[in-house]
Design an enzyme around this catalytic site. Structure first.
Site, PDB file in Angstrom:
ATOM      1  CB  CYS A  51      -9.468  13.564 -10.510  1.00  0.00           C
ATOM      2  SG  CYS A  51      -8.732  11.934 -10.737  1.00  0.00           S
ATOM      3  CE  LYS A  53      -3.923  11.867  -1.731  1.00  0.00           C
ATOM      4  NZ  LYS A  53      -2.736  12.631  -2.125  1.00  0.00           N
ATOM      5  CB  VAL A  84     -10.814  10.391  -6.137  1.00  0.00           C
ATOM      6  CG1 VAL A  84     -10.888  10.812  -4.695  1.00  0.00           C
ATOM      7  CG2 VAL A  84     -10.141  11.472  -6.980  1.00  0.00           C
ATOM      8  CD  GLU A  98      -6.634   2.174  -8.716  1.00  0.00           C
ATOM      9  OE1 GLU A  98      -6.543   2.773  -9.819  1.00  0.00           O
ATOM     10  OE2 GLU A  98      -5.876   2.410  -7.753  1.00  0.00           O
ATOM     11  CB  SER A  99     -11.248   5.258 -12.988  1.00  0.00           C
ATOM     12  OG  SER A  99     -10.167   4.855 -13.824  1.00  0.00           O
TER      13      SER A  99
END
Length: 235
Positions: free
Chosen positions: A24, A51, A64, A76-77
Site C-alpha cells: 500500500c 479484511k 491502512v 491516515e498516512s
C-alpha cells in the site's frame, strides 16, 4: 499477512505498532516516517481485499496505515506522519518545520504533488498513450517543484515521504511498459538525480521494494487473488 478469521495479536504496553499492507503506497509513507524517526515498531500486516474483522475496530474505514500505542489509535498516512514527528520530536529526522507558515507550505506542497499518485495508478489501470502522457506531464510538474536536493530541503522530510512511494513504483511502470514509460534522465534530469539521492538514503533503503517485486504484486492484484506476501522467502 493476517486474513479474515484471524485474531489480532495482543499489543505490548509501551510498544508502537503499525497495521500495514506491504504494497500500500499510503502505508509506505508511514513506514518511511518510522524509519526517518528511528522509532522501534511492531508490524502487523493485513489483507486489504478480505479484511480481518478486527481491522474495522482500529479504523472504521478498514484502511491502512493505522498506528497504535497503548490503546491510542491514529490513522491516515499524513496524519500518522505528523503524529510521529510531534510524538518523537527529538528522534531521527525532523519531518515538519516548527514555524507555522513553513509547516503549512510543506503540507500544501504535498497536496500539489497528489497529481502524481493519480497518474501512476491511472497508468496501471489503462496503459494507454493518453495515460502515459498524463504520467509524463505529472513527472514534469513535480520536477518543477524541486528547488533543493530534497523537497524538504537538505534532507528528506514530510513531502519527500509523501511522494516517494509513487516514484518508487515508477520502476515497475518502466518494466511493465518495456522501458517506454519511465523517469528519463534526458527528459527529467533533476528528478532522476533526486531519485538516485533518495535511493541512496537509509530511510528509503529501509522500506524499499524493487520494481520486479512491485510488478509481481500488481499482476497478482490483476488476477483477483492478491499475493500480499510477494518477496517474502520461506523460512
Amino acid at each position: 499477512t493476517l486474513n479474515p478469521g484471524s485474531i489480532c495479536p495482543p499489543a505490548t504496553k509501551g510498544k508502537l505498532r503499525i497495521y500495514n499492507m506491504r504494497f500500500c503506497p499510503f502505508a509506505h509513507r508511514t513506514v518511511l516516517a518510522l524509519a526517518a524517526k528511528g522509532v522501534p515498531v511492531e508490524f502487523v500486516n493485513v489483507n486489504l481485499k478480505q479484511k480481518p474483522d478486527w481491522l474495522l475496530t482500529k479504523n472504521p474505514g478498514g484502511k491502512v496505515p493505522v498506528l497504535e500505542l497503548d490503546g491510542n489509535i491514529v490513522y491516515e498516512s499524513l496524519i500518522c506522519n505528523e503524529w510521529l514527528d510531534e510524538s518523537f520530536p527529538d528522534q531521527g529526522l525532523r519531518l515538519l518545520p516548527k514555524d507555522p507558515t513553513a509547516r503549512a507550505q510543506a503540507k500544501m506542497l504535498v497536496e500539489r504533488m497528489t497529481r502524481l499518485q493519480s497518474a501512476v495508478y491511472g497508468w496501471y489501470g489503462k496503459k494507454t498513450e493518453e495515460a502515459a502522457k498524463e504520467l509524463q506531464d505529472s513527472l514534469d510538474f513535480i520536477e518543477s517543484l524541486l528547488k533543493t536536493d530534497f523537497y524538504g530541503g537538505a534532507a528528506p522530510a514530510f513531502a519527500d515521504l509523501a511522494v516517494w512511494p509513487y516514484l518508487e513504483r515508477m520502476e515497475a511502470v518502466g518494466i511493465m511498459s518495456d522501458g517506454k514509460v519511465k523517469i528519463d534522465g534526458a527528459k527529467n534530469p533533476k528528478l532522476a538525480a533526486y531519485v538516485q539521492r533518495m535511493m541512496a538514503h537509509p530511510v528509503v533503503k529501509a522500506a524499499y521494494r524493487d520494481g520486479n517485486t512491485h510488478v509481481n504484486f500488481i499482476k497478482s492484484m490483476a488476477s483477483g487473488a492478491p499475493d500480499y506476501d510477494v518477496g517474502i522467502k520461506a523460512a
